[in-house]
Write an enzyme that holds these catalytic residues in place. Structure first.
Site, PDB file in Angstrom:
ATOM      1  N   ILE A   1      17.563  10.899   8.488  1.00 24.53           N
ATOM      2  CA  ILE A   1      19.152  11.742   7.816  1.00 24.53           C
ATOM      3  C   ILE A   1      18.767  12.686   6.814  1.00 24.53           C
ATOM      4  O   ILE A   1      18.782  12.989   5.766  1.00 24.53           O
ATOM      5  CB  ILE A   1      19.299  10.435   7.700  1.00 24.53           C
TER       6      ILE A   1
ATOM      7  N   ALA B   1       3.692   6.530   2.422  1.00 22.07           N
ATOM      8  CA  ALA B   1       4.865   5.962   1.947  1.00 22.07           C
ATOM      9  C   ALA B   1       6.341   7.194   2.103  1.00 22.07           C
ATOM     10  O   ALA B   1       5.145   8.127   2.352  1.00 22.07           O
ATOM     11  CB  ALA B   1       5.174   6.231   0.290  1.00 22.07           C
TER      12      ALA B   1
ATOM     13  N   ASN C   1       7.270   9.509   0.116  1.00 24.82           N
ATOM     14  CA  ASN C   1       8.006  10.641  -0.946  1.00 24.82           C
ATOM     15  C   ASN C   1       7.168  12.027  -0.761  1.00 24.82           C
ATOM     16  O   ASN C   1       7.207  12.652  -1.855  1.00 24.82           O
ATOM     17  CB  ASN C   1       7.620   9.530  -2.051  1.00 24.82           C
TER      18      ASN C   1
ATOM     19  N   SER D   1       4.125   0.265  -0.798  1.00 21.54           N
ATOM     20  CA  SER D   1       4.486  -0.627  -2.308  1.00 21.54           C
ATOM     21  C   SER D   1       2.937  -2.049  -2.448  1.00 21.54           C
ATOM     22  O   SER D   1       2.784  -2.393  -0.930  1.00 21.54           O
ATOM     23  CB  SER D   1       5.377  -1.563  -1.466  1.00 21.54           C
TER      24      SER D   1
ATOM     25  N   GLU E   1      -3.626   3.087  -2.164  1.00 15.87           N
ATOM     26  CA  GLU E   1      -2.221   3.263  -3.205  1.00 15.87           C
ATOM     27  C   GLU E   1      -1.583   2.983  -3.513  1.00 15.87           C
ATOM     28  O   GLU E   1      -0.273   3.682  -2.660  1.00 15.87           O
ATOM     29  CB  GLU E   1      -2.513   4.852  -2.540  1.00 15.87           C
TER      30      GLU E   1
ATOM     31  N   GLY F   1       1.715   0.770  -5.601  1.00 12.46           N
ATOM     32  CA  GLY F   1       3.163   0.749  -6.992  1.00 12.46           C
ATOM     33  C   GLY F   1       2.676   1.069  -8.144  1.00 12.46           C
ATOM     34  O   GLY F   1       1.425   0.661  -8.894  1.00 12.46           O
TER      35      GLY F   1
ATOM     36  N   CYS G   1       5.399   7.221  -7.652  1.00 15.57           N
ATOM     37  CA  CYS G   1       4.440   6.278  -8.196  1.00 15.57           C
ATOM     38  C   CYS G   1       3.874   5.341  -9.272  1.00 15.57           C
ATOM     39  O   CYS G   1       3.229   4.615  -9.784  1.00 15.57           O
ATOM     40  CB  CYS G   1       2.998   5.826  -6.861  1.00 15.57           C
TER      41      CYS G   1
ATOM     42  N   GLU H   1       9.379  -1.956 -10.478  1.00 13.15           N
ATOM     43  CA  GLU H   1       9.092  -1.408 -10.231  1.00 13.15           C
ATOM     44  C   GLU H   1      10.295  -0.526  -9.719  1.00 13.15           C
ATOM     45  O   GLU H   1      10.606  -1.277  -8.861  1.00 13.15           O
ATOM     46  CB  GLU H   1       7.769  -0.949  -9.114  1.00 13.15           C
TER      47      GLU H   1
ATOM     48  N   GLU I   1      -8.163   8.176  -4.912  1.00 12.04           N
ATOM     49  CA  GLU I   1      -8.139   9.179  -3.936  1.00 12.04           C
ATOM     50  C   GLU I   1      -9.230  10.531  -4.573  1.00 12.04           C
ATOM     51  O   GLU I   1      -8.750  10.738  -5.620  1.00 12.04           O
ATOM     52  CB  GLU I   1      -7.607   9.599  -3.177  1.00 12.04           C
TER      53      GLU I   1
HETATM   54  P1  NDP Z   1       6.231   0.384   2.215  1.00  9.00           P
HETATM   55  O1  NDP Z   1       5.184  -0.605   1.126  1.00  9.00           O
HETATM   56  O2  NDP Z   1       7.105   0.335   2.421  1.00  9.00           O
HETATM   57  O3  NDP Z   1       5.659   1.583   3.407  1.00  9.00           O
HETATM   58  C1  NDP Z   1       4.072   2.315   2.860  1.00  9.00           C
HETATM   59  C2  NDP Z   1       3.951   2.228   5.080  1.00  9.00           C
HETATM   60  O4  NDP Z   1       3.377   1.319   4.881  1.00  9.00           O
HETATM   61  C3  NDP Z   1       5.168   3.267   5.298  1.00  9.00           C
HETATM   62  O5  NDP Z   1       4.749   3.646   6.064  1.00  9.00           O
HETATM   63  C4  NDP Z   1       5.652   1.827   6.264  1.00  9.00           C
HETATM   64  O6  NDP Z   1       6.369   1.386   7.432  1.00  9.00           O
HETATM   65  C5  NDP Z   1       4.273   0.783   5.861  1.00  9.00           C
HETATM   66  N1  NDP Z   1       3.714  -0.412   6.507  1.00  9.00           N
HETATM   67  C6  NDP Z   1       5.165  -1.616   6.196  1.00  9.00           C
HETATM   68  N2  NDP Z   1       4.582  -2.837   6.436  1.00  9.00           N
HETATM   69  C7  NDP Z   1       3.432  -2.386   7.340  1.00  9.00           C
HETATM   70  C8  NDP Z   1       2.768  -3.522   7.853  1.00  9.00           C
HETATM   71  N3  NDP Z   1       2.982  -4.897   7.443  1.00  9.00           N
HETATM   72  N4  NDP Z   1       1.700  -2.964   8.992  1.00  9.00           N
HETATM   73  C9  NDP Z   1       1.016  -2.021   8.030  1.00  9.00           C
HETATM   74  N5  NDP Z   1       2.314  -0.629   7.559  1.00  9.00           N
HETATM   75  C10 NDP Z   1       2.966  -1.042   7.436  1.00  9.00           C
HETATM   76  O7  NDP Z   1       6.689   1.819   1.125  1.00  9.00           O
HETATM   77  P2  NDP Z   1       7.379   2.621   0.664  1.00  9.00           P
HETATM   78  O8  NDP Z   1       7.501   3.394   1.774  1.00  9.00           O
HETATM   79  O9  NDP Z   1       8.845   2.262   0.163  1.00  9.00           O
HETATM   80  O10 NDP Z   1       6.993   3.542  -0.549  1.00  9.00           O
HETATM   81  C11 NDP Z   1       7.005   3.049  -1.779  1.00  9.00           C
HETATM   82  C12 NDP Z   1       5.888   2.528  -2.630  1.00  9.00           C
HETATM   83  O11 NDP Z   1       4.965   3.399  -2.673  1.00  9.00           O
HETATM   84  C13 NDP Z   1       6.251   2.574  -3.795  1.00  9.00           C
HETATM   85  O12 NDP Z   1       6.013   1.178  -4.115  1.00  9.00           O
HETATM   86  C14 NDP Z   1       5.179   3.581  -4.381  1.00  9.00           C
HETATM   87  O13 NDP Z   1       4.979   3.116  -6.102  1.00  9.00           O
HETATM   88  C15 NDP Z   1       4.280   3.528  -3.475  1.00  9.00           C
HETATM   89  N6  NDP Z   1       3.475   4.909  -3.951  1.00  9.00           N
HETATM   90  C16 NDP Z   1       2.579   4.379  -3.933  1.00  9.00           C
HETATM   91  C17 NDP Z   1       1.143   5.615  -4.884  1.00  9.00           C
HETATM   92  C18 NDP Z   1      -0.213   5.828  -5.067  1.00  9.00           C
HETATM   93  O14 NDP Z   1      -0.402   6.898  -4.813  1.00  9.00           O
HETATM   94  N7  NDP Z   1      -0.875   4.974  -5.697  1.00  9.00           N
HETATM   95  C19 NDP Z   1       2.452   7.517  -3.852  1.00  9.00           C
HETATM   96  C20 NDP Z   1       3.220   7.190  -3.771  1.00  9.00           C
HETATM   97  C21 NDP Z   1       4.171   6.115  -3.667  1.00  9.00           C
HETATM   98  P3  NDP Z   1       8.098   2.097   7.795  1.00  9.00           P
HETATM   99  O15 NDP Z   1       8.181   1.594   6.057  1.00  9.00           O
HETATM  100  O16 NDP Z   1       7.936   3.247   8.252  1.00  9.00           O
HETATM  101  O17 NDP Z   1       8.469   0.385   8.410  1.00  9.00           O
END
Ligand code: NDP
Length: 485
Positions: free
Chosen positions: A29, A152, A154, A230, A251, A253, A285, A382, A459
């Site tokens: 979208i 994730a 972002n 997260s 990696e 939140g 993050c 967060e 990383e």
């Molecule tokens: P999510 O935790 O919702 O999702 C991360 C990934 O995990 C997505 O691809 C998701 O799939 C997948 N996923 C969800 N459930 C499962 C499961 N049970 N088993 C395997 N994979 C699964 O994070 P967001 O995408 O909402 O990203 C935001 C979060 O990421 C924030 O908390 C942020 O802080 C963190 N982040 C951390 C970084 C770091 O380097 N420390 C950098 C960037 C972000 P889907 O969502 O497609 O269903």
């Protein structure tokens, strides 16, 4: 021939785009028009099987190449990415809604840096020799095998490459699952790696939601899982990986502190707070969202910060003069709006922003709260959006205790002109990535990652090699074998 920017199918497996329309549709979208701009399909079990089987098949021959040969391919991919930076940045902007002004310098370029860096060190990965009298031990640095990367939403290009580059440099193969919210960019990373000469199957991309991620993480062929996501997802993925005693990098939140002392350079401190809260519309993050400001500089800081917010130009992220884009999705916008309401209802003072802009598109004003206290929801959870909280402090020891009073430990920053205080703070922060007089830079040469609930492993940097390889020790006897009988 013009370079075709849009991936041509949902998955990239065994060196080619693959479609399977029986998988659940995942619309992409536009964050401005709210219209669908692309459609991919989640991986079916058959697609997951193809991706894992091809990664398994390809890995041994890839590992048998010299590091220099593998590195050459990664560096070639980096060059292609740099050549196509403009197109790839447009794709990143379409996937995420981040302003082109940002993506042109922060996404494909960061991916290229990672491929160049790990391509550069691939040829110098070694074990060691340990002399033991006449006998000796040598160690072999060996790849782990098939790795799974989960991203994730972002930084979809950067996350894909930050995981691919060290994994492939060490001789692993990888199956990568992007976030369902931003499925497009990782496909381009796979396509370009293949074009650069990576053998089929070395880096496969499959789409899907958590169930696809789970299927990958629990497959017996998988040796390692690297997740960016997260903390709640991290817990699930870590637990699932534990069943097979798989290696993990997490990696996750954060809720990072940024501490600004009275003696800080005001303009730099305000710039740091902006970088720590409003870049990528706050969806970073490592953001320093708890901005502790010492009482002597607080009024000047708030005044200058609000003045600088007048230079925010919100609008179509493809317009290169725009420096503040929409949030990634309606869902994310609503989550952030919920936090803003919580801030208001719990007594924080709204200094700037707080409102949605327009009725179409996921635009929220950059928002600043003052008089925030440690117990407020906006200071604890967060938010992952453009919400900056200013908390007051007077004393260094007190602010350190408060800065560390969180289960997260991703990043932390300090602005001060006092050299010894700066290093004292950096040493005492309970965080994996710290900044002195700047914020949110993540060069590939430096380790990046979190402590406490924010993660496991690092990383980037040479350190990432240890998370994508393991040491085998080989004892070599040069003398007769002594046995008790
Ligand atoms: P999510 O935790 O919702 O999702 C991360 C990934 O995990 C997505 O691809 C998701 O799939 C997948 N996923 C969800 N459930 C499962 C499961 N049970 N088993 C395997 N994979 C699964 O994070 P967001 O995408 O909402 O990203 C935001 C979060 O990421 C924030 O908390 C942020 O802080 C963190 N982040 C951390 C970084 C770091 O380097 N420390 C950098 C960037 C972000 P889907 O969502 O497609 O269903």
């Amino acid at each position: 021939m013009a370079y075709d920017i849009q991936p041509t199918a949902s998955h990239f497996i065994d060196g080619a785009y693959v479609e399977d329309q029986t998988g659940t549709p995942i619309p992409v979208i536009c964050q401005v028009s709210e219209e669908q701009i692309a459609l991919v399909h989640a991986a079916t079990p058959a697609i997951i099987e193809r991706a894992l089987a091809s990664a398994k098949r390809a890995q041994k021959d890839w590992a048998a190449l010299t590091g220099t040969e593998r590195g050459r391919i990664l560096r070639r991919a980096a060059d292609i990415i740099r050549d196509r930076n403009d197109d790839l940045s447009v794709l990143e902007t379409n996937d995420t809604g981040k302003p082109l002004q940002e993506t042109l310098v922060a996404d494909a370029t960061s991916a290229a840096d990672a491929l160049e860096y790990f391509g550069g060190i691939a040829g110098s990965l070694t074990g060691e020799h340990v002399q033991l009298g006449a006998d000796f031990v040598y160690t072999r640095r060996e790849p782990l095998g098939v790795c799974v990367g989960i991203g994730a939403w972002n930084y979809p290009t950067q996350i894909a490459a930050w995981k691919a580059a060290p994994a492939l440099a060490c001789g692993n193969s990888m199956v990568f699952k992007p976030s369902e919210t931003t499925p497009l960019c990782a496909l381009k990373v796979a396509e370009i790696l293949h074009e650069a000469g990576a053998p089929a199957g070395i880096y496969n991309v499959v789409q899907g939601m958590g169930d696809v991620g789970h299927a990958l993480v629990t497959d017996p062929r998988v040796a390692k899982v690297s997740l960016t996501g997260s903390v709640p997802t991290g817990r699930k993925v870590y637990a699932a990986a534990a069943d097979g005693i798989r290696h993990v990098t997490m990696e996750l939140g954060g809720k990072s502190p940024l501490v600004i002392f009275d003696d800080a350079n005001l303009e730099d401190a305000v710039s740091g707070a902006i970088l720590a809260n409003f870049y990528s519309s706050g969806q970073v993050c490592s953001n320093g969202t708890r901005v502790f400001v010492q009482s002597g500089i607080k009024d000047a800081f708030l005044q200058r910060l609000t003045e600088r917010l007048n230079d925010v130009k919100m609008g179509d992220p493809l317009d290169e003069t725009v420096n503040f884009g929409p949030l990634v999705s309606q869902n994310q916008m609503e989550i952030v709006q919920g936090f803003i309401e919580k801030g208001l209802s719990e007594g924080a003072r709204l200094v700037a922003g707080g409102e949605r802009v327009g009725t179409k598109g996921y635009f929220l004003q950059p928002t600043v709260f003052a008089d925030v206290t440690d117990d407020m929801t906006i200071a604890r959870d967060e938010i992952f959006g453009p919400v900056l909280s200013v908390l007051d402090f007077d004393d260094e020891e007190d602010v350190l205790t408060r800065a560390n009073a969180t289960d997260f430990g991703l990043a932390a920053g300090v602005f001060t002109q006092d050299l010894t205080r700066a290093h004292r703070m950096a040493a005492a922060f309970e965080a994996g990535t710290c900044y002195i007089n700047t914020y949110n830079l993540a060069p590939v040469e430096a380790p990046f990652g979190g402590s406490k609930l924010s993660g496991v492993g690092r990383e980037n940097s040479k350190g990432a090699v240890d998370h994508y390889s393991e040491m085998k020790s080989v004892y070599v006897a040069m003398t007769p074998v002594e046995a008790p009988f």
